[in-house]
Design an enzyme around this catalytic site. Structure first.
Site, PDB file in Angstrom:
ATOM      1  N   GLU A  51       0.813  -1.229   0.000  1.00 28.93           N
ATOM      2  CA  GLU A  51       0.000   0.000   0.000  1.00 28.93           C
ATOM      3  C   GLU A  51       0.844   1.275   0.000  1.00 28.93           C
ATOM      4  O   GLU A  51       0.425   2.306  -0.540  1.00 28.93           O
ATOM      5  CB  GLU A  51      -0.970   0.002   1.186  1.00 28.93           C
ATOM      6  CG  GLU A  51      -2.102  -1.018   1.092  1.00 28.93           C
ATOM      7  CD  GLU A  51      -1.733  -2.392   1.650  1.00 28.93           C
ATOM      8  OE1 GLU A  51      -0.543  -2.619   1.965  1.00 28.93           O
ATOM      9  OE2 GLU A  51      -2.644  -3.244   1.768  1.00 28.93           O
ATOM     10  N   PHE A 113     -11.824  -6.767  14.180  1.00 29.31           N
ATOM     11  CA  PHE A 113     -10.740  -7.247  13.313  1.00 29.31           C
ATOM     12  C   PHE A 113     -10.375  -6.165  12.283  1.00 29.31           C
ATOM     13  O   PHE A 113     -11.249  -5.615  11.614  1.00 29.31           O
ATOM     14  CB  PHE A 113     -11.176  -8.535  12.597  1.00 29.31           C
ATOM     15  CG  PHE A 113     -10.122  -9.047  11.655  1.00 29.31           C
ATOM     16  CD1 PHE A 113      -8.887  -9.487  12.126  1.00 29.31           C
ATOM     17  CD2 PHE A 113     -10.349  -9.084  10.282  1.00 29.31           C
ATOM     18  CE1 PHE A 113      -7.913  -9.940  11.256  1.00 29.31           C
ATOM     19  CE2 PHE A 113      -9.371  -9.537   9.400  1.00 29.31           C
ATOM     20  CZ  PHE A 113      -8.155  -9.970   9.893  1.00 29.31           C
ATOM     21  N   LYS A 163     -17.514  -0.257   6.198  1.00 26.76           N
ATOM     22  CA  LYS A 163     -17.966  -1.294   5.249  1.00 26.76           C
ATOM     23  C   LYS A 163     -19.470  -1.158   4.967  1.00 26.76           C
ATOM     24  O   LYS A 163     -19.907  -1.302   3.826  1.00 26.76           O
ATOM     25  CB  LYS A 163     -17.639  -2.677   5.823  1.00 26.76           C
ATOM     26  CG  LYS A 163     -17.587  -3.753   4.781  1.00 26.76           C
ATOM     27  CD  LYS A 163     -16.958  -5.029   5.321  1.00 26.76           C
ATOM     28  CE  LYS A 163     -16.920  -6.115   4.258  1.00 26.76           C
ATOM     29  NZ  LYS A 163     -16.324  -7.362   4.764  1.00 26.76           N
ATOM     30  N   MET A 472      24.627   7.933   0.728  1.00 20.76           N
ATOM     31  CA  MET A 472      24.559   9.263   1.337  1.00 20.76           C
ATOM     32  C   MET A 472      24.952   9.214   2.815  1.00 20.76           C
ATOM     33  O   MET A 472      25.658  10.104   3.309  1.00 20.76           O
ATOM     34  CB  MET A 472      23.150   9.853   1.161  1.00 20.76           C
ATOM     35  CG  MET A 472      23.018  11.264   1.667  1.00 20.76           C
ATOM     36  SD  MET A 472      24.185  12.379   0.867  1.00 20.76           S
ATOM     37  CE  MET A 472      23.173  13.068  -0.427  1.00 20.76           C
TER      38      MET A 472
HETATM   39  C1  LIG Z   1      12.803   5.335   4.663  1.00 22.63           C
HETATM   40  C2  LIG Z   1      14.146   5.953   4.904  1.00 22.63           C
HETATM   41  N1  LIG Z   1      15.015   5.356   5.742  1.00 22.63           N
HETATM   42  C3  LIG Z   1      16.233   5.911   5.969  1.00 22.63           C
HETATM   43  C4  LIG Z   1      16.593   7.073   5.346  1.00 22.63           C
HETATM   44  C5  LIG Z   1      17.951   7.709   5.608  1.00 22.63           C
HETATM   45  N2  LIG Z   1      18.776   7.729   4.391  1.00 22.63           N
HETATM   46  C6  LIG Z   1      18.860   8.808   3.580  1.00 22.63           C
HETATM   47  S1  LIG Z   1      19.830   8.546   2.257  1.00 22.63           S
HETATM   48  C7  LIG Z   1      20.184   6.991   2.754  1.00 22.63           C
HETATM   49  C8  LIG Z   1      21.099   6.118   1.951  1.00 22.63           C
HETATM   50  C9  LIG Z   1      20.528   5.762   0.638  1.00 22.63           C
HETATM   51  O1  LIG Z   1      21.275   4.712   0.089  1.00 22.63           O
HETATM   52  P1  LIG Z   1      20.985   4.181  -1.349  1.00 22.63           P
HETATM   53  O2  LIG Z   1      19.537   3.957  -1.526  1.00 22.63           O
HETATM   54  O3  LIG Z   1      21.860   3.030  -1.627  1.00 22.63           O
HETATM   55  O4  LIG Z   1      21.331   5.427  -2.264  1.00 22.63           O
HETATM   56  P2  LIG Z   1      22.731   6.209  -2.489  1.00 22.63           P
HETATM   57  O5  LIG Z   1      22.831   7.264  -1.444  1.00 22.63           O
HETATM   58  O6  LIG Z   1      23.846   5.207  -2.418  1.00 22.63           O
HETATM   59  O7  LIG Z   1      22.564   6.801  -3.849  1.00 22.63           O
HETATM   60  C10 LIG Z   1      19.548   6.693   3.954  1.00 22.63           C
HETATM   61  C11 LIG Z   1      19.672   5.394   4.680  1.00 22.63           C
HETATM   62  C12 LIG Z   1      15.633   7.680   4.501  1.00 22.63           C
HETATM   63  N3  LIG Z   1      15.881   8.819   3.894  1.00 22.63           N
HETATM   64  N4  LIG Z   1      14.449   7.083   4.276  1.00 22.63           N
END
Ligand SMILES: Cc1ncc(C[n+]2csc(CCOP(=O)(O)OP(=O)(O)O)c2C)c(N)n1
Length: 563
Positions: A51, A113, A163, A472
């Protein structure tokens, strides 16, 4: 006309011009789905695999088309799975109507439920929400939901329907509500704005997502040309003017370009249009735009003065305000010194940071992948991103020619957004090339949506930046946590095998030599494609303004060269 509540919901959607909805069935929403069975020729339903993805798909649909996106879920866990998407839409002012089921009216409050109080849960993250408990409420409430979602500052609306309300008989009579709001613009404020513009030596327009929402792109372009002012955009405002617009100087913010950030600090006048001075734009708000008078054109009065002072607030729709300003006596000024500065700073940056240079230094990089795709795909494309380095590189190195050609999660920064948002964008724009950039972390947060792509034959071009890291976060650990890489390494599956399991054509590219060939293969393949780019694991996104710093502190590269 007499019909059951479920049919009334469907007819309300049709009255609102909705052609596609994204959803997932379950017990509480079964009467609706049963009625949908008889209406498949009138309403296209895309069956997602989670969802949360239905909400992001509705967001992608809405942002790429300017229409309201619609998603549907059952009661309880179906509804709570909506929550992240709803919060995302709230932060990014995205007009969506989220329909959830609720238990029978008699079962409310009895821990029945799959009973979850989705109204209380989503109260702080919706523009409006409402629980329908009898069928007669459906027509007026749906009309109100669509009006609220898209009028003024748009946002998400949740309608929970018990519902019994779906099965009861109602006399359906639908009256659409008008979304037009004519803002009473302050004549005196507009005169003062013109006076400030005419006297300004170093003005800067900063355009945000509000420009796109209010369809003010042309008015903005005319305003910039008429006044001779440089225009920067926020990340959410990308594509509000084409990248090659003569007055466009780039994107502001934490990973924005050097020139507009630097110019913000030197400007004597900032005209902020449809943007909310998010902390990702201002850095430390106390040191922001110290030398400037700030004219804040904004539809939502709550945003005025919230994080940055407004010396001259103008509350209203961006298009209406810009058109009113365009109708006034504004002098076009050359301001040669100011423009020389803009070009000097920009060219200095270009020398340091072209994607080609990065490639020479590091091999296959995210920057190069984005830049080559942007060049080879040409116009008529929509760039969607996930969150992280992939997002910032896509923002920085994509070339935007078309309106609404940038879709990304700004305010909430939701990993897992990209793939479903791209599905929604492609459904709304079947004739455009929809290209989504994702990291290996974010891809795996909604990877199940490959099933939606398979079943509904959605031709999204997926570009997976595989660096085996949560890039990042790894970058921040490198720069600010003494290289303590705490739980950011990813042991990844074979993504090619995964794509193949879903019958999706795919390619893996590991070096620069074969990059263009792989991109052409992706672009020339009919339907969906997964291009996995195995990029280096040490790439960082620059420029960067460290969190909490003022935007004078711009780091340009690995060695922290500060400009
Ligand atoms: C749902 C969620 N969990 C954690 C984060 C924190 N966060 C921001 S960027 C990132 C890393 C992203 O890694 P990846 O998807 O491999 O992309 P990259 O930065 O390597 O391009 C994280 C963990 C977030 N923004 N959203």
């Amino acid at each position: 006309m007499e019909m059951n509540g479920a049919q009334a919901v469907i007819d309300a959607l049709i009255e609102e011009g909705v052609d596609t909805i994204f959803g997932y069935p379950g017990g509480g929403i079964m009467p609706f789905y049963d009625q949908l069975y008889f209406n498949q020729d009138k309403l296209n339903h895309i069956l997602v695999r989670h969802e949360q993805a239905a909400v992001h798909a509705a967001e992608g649909y809405a942002r790429s088309s300017g229409r309201v996106g619609v998603c549907v879920a059952t009661a309880g866990p179906g509804a709570t799975n909506f929550v992240t998407g709803i919060a995302d839409a709230m932060m990014d002012s995205t007009p969506i109507v989220c329909i959830t089921a609720q238990v029978q009216k008699e079962g409310l409050g009895a821990s029945s439920f799959q009973e979850a109080d989705i109204i209380s849960i989503t109260l702080p993250i919706t523009k409006w929400n409402y629980e329908i408990t009898c069928a007669d409420e459906i027509a007026p409430v749906m009309a109100k939901a669509f009006r609220i979602a898209q009028s003024g500052r748009p946002g998400p609306v949740v309608i929970s329907i018990t519902k019994n309300a779906q099965t009861e008989i109602t006399d359906f009579n639908y009256v659409k509500e008008s979304t037009e709001i004519k803002y009473e613009l302050p004549e005196e404020g507009l005169d003062r704005a013109v006076d400030w513009i005419n006297r300004s030596k170093k003005p800067l327009i900063i355009a945000g997502h509000g420009v796109i929402i209010s369809k003010a792109e042309e008015a903005l372009s005319r305003f910039a040309i008429k006044t001779g002012m440089p225009v920067a955009s926020t990340m959410m405002g990308l594509s509000c003017v084409p990248s090659d617009h003569p007055n466009y100087i780039g994107c502001v913010g934490m990973h924005g370009s050097h020139a507009p950030n630097r110019m913000t600090q030197q400007a004597d006048l900032i005209i902020a249009v449809g943007m909310r001075f998010s902390d990702r734009v201002t850095g430390n708000a106390k040191g922001y735009a110290k030398n400037a008078h700030i004219i804040h054109i904004e539809i939502d009065p709550v945003e005025i003065g919230k994080s940055v002072r407004a010396d001259l607030p103008i509350v209203g729709d961006a298009r209406q305000v810009l058109e009113a300003l365009n109708a006034r006596d504004i002098k076009c000024q050359a301001r040669p010194e100011w423009w020389t500065l803009a070009r000097e700073v920009a060219s200095k940056e270009a020398v340091r940071l072209t994607a080609t240079q990065l490639a020479e230094k590091h091999g296959l990089t995210m920057a190069t992948v984005v830049q080559r795709i942007s060049m080879l795909a040409g116009n008529n494309k929509i760039v969607v991103t996930d969150v992280g380095q992939n997002q910032m590189f896509a923002a920085r190195f994509s070339y935007f020619a078309d309106r609404r050609s940038w879709i990304s999660s700004g305010g909430l920064g939701t990993m897992g957004y990209g793939l479903p948002a791209a599905i929604g964008a492609k459904v709304a724009n079947p004739d455009k090339n929809v290209i989504v950039f994702m990291g290996d972390g974010g891809f795996q947060m909604n990877i199940q949506e490959l099933g939606t792509i398979l079943q509904s034959k959605i031709g999204v071009k997926m570009v997976l930046m595989n660096n085996s890291w949560l890039g990042m976060v790894r970058q921040w650990q490198e720069l600010f946590y003494d290289k303590r890489y705490s739980f950011t390494y990813l042991e990844n599956p074979d993504f090619q095998k995964i794509a193949q399991a879903y019958d999706i054509p795919c390619a893996r590219v590991t070096s620069l030599d074969t990059l263009d060939e792989a991109i052409e293969q992706m672009l020339n393949t009919d339907g969906a494609f997964l291009l996995e780019a195995c990029v280096g694991d040490g790439e960082n996104v620059f420029p960067m303004i460290p969190a909490g710093a003022t935007i004078d502190k711009i780091f340009m590269d690995k060695d922290f060269t500060q400009l």
